[in-house]
Design a protein around this motif. Sequence first.
Motif, PDB file in Angstrom:
ATOM      1  N   VAL A   1     -12.087  11.188  59.929  1.00  0.00           N
ATOM      2  CA  VAL A   1     -11.492  10.451  58.864  1.00  0.00           C
ATOM      3  C   VAL A   1     -12.294  10.145  57.751  1.00  0.00           C
ATOM      4  O   VAL A   1     -11.866  10.263  56.638  1.00  0.00           O
ATOM      5  CB  VAL A   1     -11.362   8.940  59.599  1.00  0.00           C
ATOM      6  N   ALA A   2     -13.631  10.076  57.850  1.00  0.00           N
ATOM      7  CA  ALA A   2     -14.607  10.047  56.493  1.00  0.00           C
ATOM      8  C   ALA A   2     -14.472  11.345  55.859  1.00  0.00           C
ATOM      9  O   ALA A   2     -14.786  11.225  54.547  1.00  0.00           O
ATOM     10  CB  ALA A   2     -16.007   9.669  56.957  1.00  0.00           C
ATOM     11  N   ARG A   3     -14.564  12.600  56.599  1.00  0.00           N
ATOM     12  CA  ARG A   3     -14.550  13.828  55.858  1.00  0.00           C
ATOM     13  C   ARG A   3     -13.516  14.033  55.074  1.00  0.00           C
ATOM     14  O   ARG A   3     -13.394  14.516  53.939  1.00  0.00           O
ATOM     15  CB  ARG A   3     -14.721  14.803  56.917  1.00  0.00           C
ATOM     16  N   ASN A   4     -12.188  13.611  55.457  1.00  0.00           N
ATOM     17  CA  ASN A   4     -10.922  13.708  54.882  1.00  0.00           C
ATOM     18  C   ASN A   4     -10.834  12.667  53.700  1.00  0.00           C
ATOM     19  O   ASN A   4     -10.277  12.980  52.762  1.00  0.00           O
ATOM     20  CB  ASN A   4      -9.743  13.563  55.765  1.00  0.00           C
ATOM     21  N   MET A   5     -11.621  11.699  53.771  1.00  0.00           N
ATOM     22  CA  MET A   5     -11.651  10.714  52.569  1.00  0.00           C
ATOM     23  C   MET A   5     -12.488  11.068  51.221  1.00  0.00           C
ATOM     24  O   MET A   5     -12.141  10.917  50.332  1.00  0.00           O
ATOM     25  CB  MET A   5     -12.292   9.186  53.284  1.00  0.00           C
ATOM     26  N   LEU A   6     -13.606  11.405  51.822  1.00  0.00           N
ATOM     27  CA  LEU A   6     -14.682  11.653  50.791  1.00  0.00           C
ATOM     28  C   LEU A   6     -14.904  13.148  50.245  1.00  0.00           C
ATOM     29  O   LEU A   6     -15.659  14.123  50.647  1.00  0.00           O
ATOM     30  CB  LEU A   6     -16.352  11.361  51.557  1.00  0.00           C
ATOM     31  N   VAL A   7     -13.785  12.978  49.556  1.00  0.00           N
ATOM     32  CA  VAL A   7     -13.378  14.352  48.382  1.00  0.00           C
ATOM     33  C   VAL A   7     -13.289  13.940  47.045  1.00  0.00           C
ATOM     34  O   VAL A   7     -13.176  12.692  46.861  1.00  0.00           O
ATOM     35  CB  VAL A   7     -12.308  15.336  49.065  1.00  0.00           C
TER      36      VAL A   7
ATOM     37  N   PHE B   1     -12.591   3.396  54.872  1.00  0.00           N
ATOM     38  CA  PHE B   1     -13.101   3.988  56.368  1.00  0.00           C
ATOM     39  C   PHE B   1     -12.555   3.201  57.422  1.00  0.00           C
ATOM     40  O   PHE B   1     -12.087   3.500  58.491  1.00  0.00           O
ATOM     41  CB  PHE B   1     -14.477   4.198  55.993  1.00  0.00           C
ATOM     42  N   MET B   2     -13.029   1.917  57.184  1.00  0.00           N
ATOM     43  CA  MET B   2     -12.383   0.895  58.210  1.00  0.00           C
ATOM     44  C   MET B   2     -10.927   0.782  58.633  1.00  0.00           C
ATOM     45  O   MET B   2     -10.709   0.811  59.829  1.00  0.00           O
ATOM     46  CB  MET B   2     -13.105  -0.466  58.033  1.00  0.00           C
ATOM     47  N   ASP B   3     -10.051   0.843  57.565  1.00  0.00           N
ATOM     48  CA  ASP B   3      -8.748   0.903  57.828  1.00  0.00           C
ATOM     49  C   ASP B   3      -8.446   2.004  58.570  1.00  0.00           C
ATOM     50  O   ASP B   3      -7.643   2.212  59.349  1.00  0.00           O
ATOM     51  CB  ASP B   3      -8.075   0.694  56.424  1.00  0.00           C
ATOM     52  N   LYS B   4      -8.790   3.339  58.106  1.00  0.00           N
ATOM     53  CA  LYS B   4      -8.333   4.642  58.575  1.00  0.00           C
ATOM     54  C   LYS B   4      -8.936   4.684  59.879  1.00  0.00           C
ATOM     55  O   LYS B   4      -8.387   5.688  60.822  1.00  0.00           O
ATOM     56  CB  LYS B   4      -8.572   5.722  57.458  1.00  0.00           C
ATOM     57  N   ALA B   5     -10.078   4.536  60.134  1.00  0.00           N
ATOM     58  CA  ALA B   5     -10.833   4.812  61.478  1.00  0.00           C
ATOM     59  C   ALA B   5     -10.430   3.768  62.661  1.00  0.00           C
ATOM     60  O   ALA B   5     -10.715   4.015  63.763  1.00  0.00           O
ATOM     61  CB  ALA B   5     -12.291   4.534  61.238  1.00  0.00           C
TER      62      ALA B   5
ATOM     63  N   SER C   1     -19.827   2.215  48.245  1.00  0.00           N
ATOM     64  CA  SER C   1     -18.874   0.973  47.706  1.00  0.00           C
ATOM     65  C   SER C   1     -18.305   0.539  48.832  1.00  0.00           C
ATOM     66  O   SER C   1     -17.765   0.756  49.904  1.00  0.00           O
ATOM     67  CB  SER C   1     -17.907   1.564  46.662  1.00  0.00           C
ATOM     68  N   GLU C   2     -17.677  -0.863  48.279  1.00  0.00           N
ATOM     69  CA  GLU C   2     -16.898  -1.687  49.086  1.00  0.00           C
ATOM     70  C   GLU C   2     -15.491  -0.998  49.379  1.00  0.00           C
ATOM     71  O   GLU C   2     -14.909  -1.090  50.509  1.00  0.00           O
ATOM     72  CB  GLU C   2     -16.646  -3.079  48.663  1.00  0.00           C
ATOM     73  N   GLU C   3     -15.165  -0.328  48.390  1.00  0.00           N
ATOM     74  CA  GLU C   3     -13.824   0.402  48.578  1.00  0.00           C
ATOM     75  C   GLU C   3     -14.067   1.284  49.407  1.00  0.00           C
ATOM     76  O   GLU C   3     -13.075   1.578  50.371  1.00  0.00           O
ATOM     77  CB  GLU C   3     -13.369   0.906  47.118  1.00  0.00           C
ATOM     78  N   ILE C   4     -14.874   2.264  49.524  1.00  0.00           N
ATOM     79  CA  ILE C   4     -15.108   3.195  50.667  1.00  0.00           C
ATOM     80  C   ILE C   4     -15.199   2.689  51.862  1.00  0.00           C
ATOM     81  O   ILE C   4     -14.372   3.353  52.881  1.00  0.00           O
ATOM     82  CB  ILE C   4     -16.316   4.300  50.116  1.00  0.00           C
ATOM     83  N   ILE C   5     -15.839   1.592  52.018  1.00  0.00           N
ATOM     84  CA  ILE C   5     -16.306   1.196  53.430  1.00  0.00           C
ATOM     85  C   ILE C   5     -14.708   0.618  53.804  1.00  0.00           C
ATOM     86  O   ILE C   5     -14.332   0.787  55.257  1.00  0.00           O
ATOM     87  CB  ILE C   5     -17.296   0.185  53.586  1.00  0.00           C
TER      88      ILE C   5
END
Length: 389
Positions: free
Chosen positions: A177-183, A113-117, A106-110
């Motif tokens: 970063v993605a791992r910590n997000m995608l829970v 991810f961009m902000d945190k990475a 989703s746009e929200e996930i991307i």
Amino acid sequence: MKRVILIVLDSLGVGELPDAEAFGDKGSHTLDNICKSVGGINVPNLKKLGFGNIDGVNELGKEEEVIGAFGKSMEKSIGKDTVTGHWEIAGVVLDKPLNTYPNGFSEEIIKEFMDKAGVKGILGNKVASGTEIIEELGEEHVKTGYPIIYTSADSVFQIAAHEEVVGLDNLYKMCEVARNMLVGDKAVGRVIARPFVGEAPNFKRTSNRRDYALDPFGKTMLEYIKESNKKVAAVGKIEDIYNKKGITDAVHTNGNMDGVDKTLEYMDSIDEGLIFTNLVDFDMLYGHRNNPEGYGKAIEEFDSRLGEIYSKLKEDDILILTADHGCDPTTKSTDHSREYIPILVYGKNVKGGAELGVRKSFTDIGKTILDYLNVPNQLKGESFIDIIL
């Protein structure tokens, strides 16, 4: 002292499960279809273990004098991916499948991810084959430095990046970063770093892949064994799949034969417990790339190393060969297939020709291992220890 050597021949399924059609896998049979496609494979050691005697395996030919115990297992969990299969082997059954993203993220996930990475853009964000998306977007990636994001039919968030453009450390940080997000509600089974090198059009993925998994959703056989003060040595991506839970020793590998080499090294140094190996080339290099010829040769190559493994088996050791799902390289799909997995057991105290039949769950493997190692447990599953000894 007792030892179990458990080797997962990643994706070497032995026929469609009854619900395969619901997963788009009707007609899948990784082993038989490879044999049909290439005109047969030469695997005398696997045949002597009883591989061709497993119910539903029709292309290897049956042996009259089998030295191993043999059978196959259904998958109880809902899914057909690496994490689901390995977790079930170790005793954790998933009642609902891990999230998949067939239309991309989703746009929200991307955006998160961009902000945190700290990246200004991404490429891809779709379901794709790993080699094909690098061919398609690798050149643009080199020009922009934007990571390539893609997924598959499995529960994965994959990041491909050129080692000399982005750097391995930066790629791994993005994966963290993605791992910590995608829970939670957004959880994926694995975030995978997919580094590559070279120049267009000859980009090539490297062995510096890393998998970032979730903690298993329950106590596994690995934790029971570790808590009993025995070793749990992980070879290949096993450490990543279980997120290091229950692991005492670990080593990553560069291909199947390196995986066999590392297994043999652990057999020299570890006297008690579990040596748990994943041989990923079957799946990664041949199943997903629809290459039955390469897959068949890889099975033959593994078969040729079994004698070395046998030579290091002690009196009280048992060897178990199995898989985690299918990945039929002869079908149109490049994804995993919903199949039975083989179970082959060998050891000096194992009854040759013992039939395990059709097990109801992969958890029977973990339950049997714990019983053999005399580790008290509350693992789900039905042990077949009395059949094999």
